[in-house]
Design a protein around this motif. Structure first.
Motif, mmCIF file in Angstrom:
data_model
loop_
_atom_site.group_PDB
_atom_site.id
_atom_site.type_symbol
_atom_site.label_atom_id
_atom_site.label_comp_id
_atom_site.label_asym_id
_atom_site.label_seq_id
_atom_site.Cartn_x
_atom_site.Cartn_y
_atom_site.Cartn_z
ATOM 1 N N ALA A 101 0.817 -1.214 0.000
ATOM 2 C CA ALA A 101 0.000 0.000 0.000
ATOM 3 C C ALA A 101 0.847 1.258 0.000
ATOM 4 O O ALA A 101 0.455 2.292 -0.561
ATOM 5 C CB ALA A 101 -0.941 -0.009 1.207
ATOM 6 N N ILE A 102 2.023 1.176 0.602
ATOM 7 C CA ILE A 102 2.872 2.368 0.685
ATOM 8 C C ILE A 102 3.363 2.817 -0.687
ATOM 9 O O ILE A 102 3.782 3.962 -0.870
ATOM 10 C CB ILE A 102 4.055 2.092 1.646
ATOM 11 N N LEU A 103 3.306 1.917 -1.686
ATOM 12 C CA LEU A 103 3.752 2.254 -3.037
ATOM 13 C C LEU A 103 2.589 2.478 -3.997
ATOM 14 O O LEU A 103 2.754 2.411 -5.207
ATOM 15 C CB LEU A 103 4.660 1.139 -3.584
ATOM 16 N N LYS A 104 1.405 2.774 -3.458
ATOM 17 C CA LYS A 104 0.234 2.851 -4.320
ATOM 18 C C LYS A 104 0.291 4.010 -5.319
ATOM 19 O O LYS A 104 -0.373 3.984 -6.341
ATOM 20 C CB LYS A 104 -1.030 2.946 -3.467
ATOM 21 N N TYR A 105 1.110 5.030 -5.023
ATOM 22 C CA TYR A 105 1.228 6.145 -5.947
ATOM 23 C C TYR A 105 2.425 6.029 -6.881
ATOM 24 O O TYR A 105 2.671 6.914 -7.684
ATOM 25 C CB TYR A 105 1.300 7.467 -5.166
ATOM 26 N N GLY A 106 3.168 4.955 -6.753
ATOM 27 C CA GLY A 106 4.300 4.763 -7.662
ATOM 28 C C GLY A 106 5.377 3.885 -7.060
ATOM 29 O O GLY A 106 5.616 3.938 -5.851
ATOM 30 N N ASN A 107 6.006 3.072 -7.918
ATOM 31 C CA ASN A 107 7.092 2.192 -7.505
ATOM 32 C C ASN A 107 8.393 2.719 -8.096
ATOM 33 O O ASN A 107 8.583 2.690 -9.310
ATOM 34 C CB ASN A 107 6.811 0.767 -8.003
ATOM 35 N N PRO A 108 9.303 3.236 -7.270
ATOM 36 C CA PRO A 108 10.515 3.874 -7.809
ATOM 37 C C PRO A 108 11.491 2.911 -8.464
ATOM 38 O O PRO A 108 12.434 3.351 -9.115
ATOM 39 C CB PRO A 108 11.135 4.531 -6.574
ATOM 40 N N GLY A 109 11.326 1.625 -8.302
ATOM 41 C CA GLY A 109 12.235 0.713 -9.002
ATOM 42 C C GLY A 109 13.066 -0.124 -8.037
ATOM 43 O O GLY A 109 12.645 -0.324 -6.902
ATOM 44 N N PRO A 110 14.232 -0.622 -8.434
ATOM 45 C CA PRO A 110 14.935 -0.258 -9.676
ATOM 46 C C PRO A 110 14.253 -0.814 -10.921
ATOM 47 O O PRO A 110 13.622 -1.854 -10.871
ATOM 48 C CB PRO A 110 16.318 -0.881 -9.499
ATOM 49 N N ILE A 111 14.389 -0.092 -12.011
ATOM 50 C CA ILE A 111 13.827 -0.501 -13.291
ATOM 51 C C ILE A 111 14.989 -0.814 -14.229
ATOM 52 O O ILE A 111 15.832 0.039 -14.492
ATOM 53 C CB ILE A 111 12.943 0.592 -13.900
ATOM 54 N N ALA A 112 15.030 -2.042 -14.716
ATOM 55 C CA ALA A 112 16.068 -2.443 -15.666
ATOM 56 C C ALA A 112 15.431 -2.546 -17.044
ATOM 57 O O ALA A 112 14.448 -3.262 -17.222
ATOM 58 C CB ALA A 112 16.684 -3.770 -15.255
ATOM 59 N N ASP A 113 15.963 -1.822 -17.997
ATOM 60 C CA ASP A 113 15.460 -1.902 -19.367
ATOM 61 C C ASP A 113 16.183 -3.035 -20.076
ATOM 62 O O ASP A 113 17.371 -2.917 -20.392
ATOM 63 C CB ASP A 113 15.711 -0.580 -20.101
ATOM 64 N N GLN A 114 15.497 -4.146 -20.299
ATOM 65 C CA GLN A 114 16.098 -5.246 -21.034
ATOM 66 C C GLN A 114 15.812 -5.050 -22.507
ATOM 67 O O GLN A 114 14.658 -4.995 -22.926
ATOM 68 C CB GLN A 114 15.568 -6.598 -20.577
ATOM 69 N N LEU A 115 16.847 -4.918 -23.289
ATOM 70 C CA LEU A 115 16.740 -4.609 -24.709
ATOM 71 C C LEU A 115 17.068 -5.853 -25.515
ATOM 72 O O LEU A 115 18.211 -6.324 -25.502
ATOM 73 C CB LEU A 115 17.702 -3.469 -25.066
ATOM 74 N N VAL A 116 16.083 -6.400 -26.188
ATOM 75 C CA VAL A 116 16.270 -7.599 -27.001
ATOM 76 C C VAL A 116 16.416 -7.172 -28.452
ATOM 77 O O VAL A 116 15.460 -6.723 -29.077
ATOM 78 C CB VAL A 116 15.092 -8.574 -26.832
ATOM 79 N N ARG A 117 17.624 -7.291 -28.976
ATOM 80 C CA ARG A 117 17.920 -6.864 -30.337
ATOM 81 C C ARG A 117 18.146 -8.079 -31.239
ATOM 82 O O ARG A 117 18.120 -9.211 -30.786
ATOM 83 C CB ARG A 117 19.171 -5.974 -30.355
#
Length: 356
Positions: free
Chosen positions: A77-93
């Motif tokens: 519930a404490i993250l209901k306004y947003g989850n700061p991450g970490p966010i990893a961008d996995q790029l499949v080329r």
């Protein structure tokens, strides 16, 4: 720019902090047993998992790759306004997979699979005359619009920075199509590298060495990892100091770069379905390196790279069951100074350019 001796001192000193590997695994009289490394934490999931198929072929499966389904779990519930991450961008080329670091604005790691066929060098499976090939001259450096605008590296960040736009996956590894070639020029595959003496020379020699492994191994997996290693200051304390380029400063400049390889081939003609696996890791400073420097002077335990980068590249089973690459292949770069040939017209036919 630091001299070669200073550069090596920094590499060796850094090893004392990132796991002891960099300092103990290098030396003319080192014992190969020093390359044996402690097991990683039980239950840790690898960034890239290497598996052996029933047919005996090996394959690399990036965790969370396209096509996999990750169950969603409710956020606290404490993250209901947003989850700061970490966010990893996995790029499949087309020719590689990468994990992009939004904070540093360059890849955290890249992974690629090299074979003679993919490099267009297989006599058994040559490219058809009608097949599309990649031409480096048709590619240009491009900002990666698949990333959020505020986290992208930009062309202007590198302008007059004093650093090359260094490919983590080299263009020469992606000649199978123009699309594959173009994707290596996305800035999400680029990190700032010292040009003269490194990106244009020793680093290019190492990339060429990785490609040449396909002459002795059926499958070669190459992982490139930018690193930020500490060095000891005069006051005795260890610190990580690195430059940031751009205006405003956006792109971090790694202090070192690692190449980690896994090569596979049949263990013998009598047992073609049983693979022989060889692995090795090399850490190079982002600085001028003399051409005559032995490649083996940069050998480190794979765990030293993993600790420094916060990654688990291979499973415990792969590490324990593999030989060191320098035991099964010649760890020696081929020096090809194309820039010298351009300065001396009479040498142009004798020296070829290192492919990038």
């Amino acid at each position: 720019m630091p001299s070669s001796s200073v550069v090596h001192a920094a590499v060796f000193a850094a090893g004392a902090l990132v796991g002891g590997g960099l300092a103990t695994a290098v030396g003319a009289s080192r014992n190969r047993s020093q390359l044996a490394s402690p097991a990683t934490k039980p239950g840790s999931a690898p960034v890239v998992d290497v598996k052996v198929e029933p047919s005996g072929a090996t394959r690399v499966s990036p965790t969370g790759a396209a096509g996999t389904v990750t169950p969603l779990t409710p956020l606290p519930a404490i993250l209901k306004y947003g989850n700061p991450g970490p966010i990893a961008d996995q790029l499949v080329r087309t020719a590689y997979v990468a994990g992009y670091d939004r904070r540093l604005r360059h890849p955290a790691w890249t992974a690629e699979h090299l074979t003679l066929a993919k490099l267009g060098k297989s006599l058994l499976d040559p490219p058809s005359p009608e097949s599309e090939g990649g031409d480096r001259s048709n590619s240009t450096f491009t900002e990666d619009e698949s990333l959020p605008a505020m986290f992208r590296a930009r062309l202007k960040d590198y302008f007059r920075s004093g650093y090359d736009r260094g490919h983590m996956v080299p263009a020469a590894d992606a000649k199978m199509s123009q699309t594959a070639m173009n994707e290596t020029f996305l800035l999400s595959n680029i990190a700032p590298q010292v040009g003269e003496g490194f990106n244009r020379h020793y680093w290019a020699y190492l990339e060429d060495w990785c490609r040449r492994l396909t002459g002795a191994f059926a499958d070669v997996y190459v992982f490139t990892v930018p690193l930020y290693l500490p060095k000891q200051d005069p006051d005795g304390k260890w610190r990580v100091t690195h430059e940031v380029i751009g205006n405003p400063p956006n792109v971090a400049v790694p202090t070192h770069f690692a190449k980690v390889v896994l090569a596979s081939r049949p263990s013998s003609p009598a047992t073609p379905t049983i693979p022989e696996i060889s692995t090795g890791a090399f850490v190079l400073p982002n600085a001028v390196i003399k051409d005559e420097t032995p490649l083996e002077s940069f050998v480190v335990p794979i765990e030293a790279v993993e600790r420094a980068a916060g990654l688990t590249l291979f499973s415990d089973e792969v590490k324990k069951g593999s030989k060191h690459i320098c035991q099964t292949a010649r760890c020696e770069v081929v020096v090809r100074r194309f820039d010298d040939a351009r300065k001396r017209p009479e040498m142009r036919r004798a020296i070829s350019a290192p492919a990038k």
